[in-house]
Design a protein around this motif. Structure first.
Motif, mmCIF file in Angstrom:
data_model
loop_
_atom_site.group_PDB
_atom_site.id
_atom_site.type_symbol
_atom_site.label_atom_id
_atom_site.label_comp_id
_atom_site.label_asym_id
_atom_site.label_seq_id
_atom_site.Cartn_x
_atom_site.Cartn_y
_atom_site.Cartn_z
ATOM 1 N N ALA A 168 0.822 -1.207 0.000
ATOM 2 C CA ALA A 168 0.000 0.000 0.000
ATOM 3 C C ALA A 168 0.856 1.258 0.000
ATOM 4 N N VAL A 169 1.838 1.336 0.886
ATOM 5 C CA VAL A 169 2.633 2.563 0.984
ATOM 6 C C VAL A 169 3.496 2.763 -0.262
ATOM 7 N N GLU A 170 3.967 1.690 -0.869
ATOM 8 C CA GLU A 170 4.729 1.836 -2.117
ATOM 9 C C GLU A 170 3.820 2.330 -3.239
ATOM 10 N N PHE A 171 2.574 1.866 -3.254
ATOM 11 C CA PHE A 171 1.587 2.340 -4.226
ATOM 12 C C PHE A 171 1.316 3.828 -4.019
ATOM 13 N N TYR A 172 1.073 4.250 -2.767
ATOM 14 C CA TYR A 172 0.794 5.655 -2.486
ATOM 15 C C TYR A 172 1.997 6.544 -2.809
ATOM 16 N N ALA A 173 3.200 6.068 -2.556
ATOM 17 C CA ALA A 173 4.402 6.852 -2.893
ATOM 18 C C ALA A 173 4.452 7.102 -4.398
ATOM 19 N N GLN A 174 4.059 6.105 -5.179
ATOM 20 C CA GLN A 174 4.041 6.247 -6.633
ATOM 21 C C GLN A 174 2.913 7.174 -7.077
ATOM 22 N N VAL A 175 1.727 7.010 -6.517
ATOM 23 C CA VAL A 175 0.584 7.843 -6.885
ATOM 24 C C VAL A 175 0.897 9.321 -6.653
ATOM 25 N N PHE A 176 1.472 9.626 -5.482
ATOM 26 C CA PHE A 176 1.676 11.018 -5.094
ATOM 27 C C PHE A 176 3.086 11.538 -5.366
#
Length: 142
Positions: free
Chosen positions: A16-24
């Motif tokens: 999840a946090v790796e996904f959010y780092a990429q999104v933002f």
């Protein structure tokens, strides 16, 4: 003073946090696992907890969002106790975030004009977290 958000996950915090780092478009997060904590002989660490995330944090447009996995055996309720709100004066950035977060998620309301905002939308991402988006035209009083 600020109020930071802390989100717990049920074993998929790293994803999840790796996904959010990429999104933002943030820096890659520093991840601390339960296995990296100093051992306590009175409370031996279960093997299944060693690689779970004990703590990590992202700075998303000036707001700290913290994350962790719940410790094995602790109760977990997916996402229904929080919603995160993105309020931005940058319409293009907001649309980009919305489009990335809806990948694998469920859109509740597409980005559109409402009586309180030139552009508002909401979705639940693929991890069960609800996100709201509000365009800030500078006259948000509600």
């Amino acid at each position: 003073m600020s109020i930071d958000v802390y989100i717990n996950f049920n074993g998929n915090c790293r994803e999840a946090v790796e996904f959010y780092a990429q999104v933002f478009d943030t820096e890659q997060p520093q991840l601390m696992t339960f296995g990296e904590a100093p051992p306590n002989p009175e409370y031996p660490l279960p093997e299944e907890a060693k690689n779970l995330i004990m703590h990590t944090r992202l700075n998303i447009d000036g707001s700290n969002v913290m994350f962790s996995d719940v410790f094995p055996g602790m109760p977990f309720i997916a996402g229904n106790n929080i919603s995160l709100s993105i309020i931005s004066k940058d319409m293009e950035k907001m649309k980009s975030y919305f489009d990335r977060l809806k990948d694998g998620g469920e859109v509740r309301l597409e980005l559109q004009e409402t009586f309180w905002s030139k552009c508002y939308g909401s979705l639940t991402d693929k991890f069960g977290i609800e996100w709201q988006f509000n365009y800030d035209s500078g006259d948000m009083t509600r």
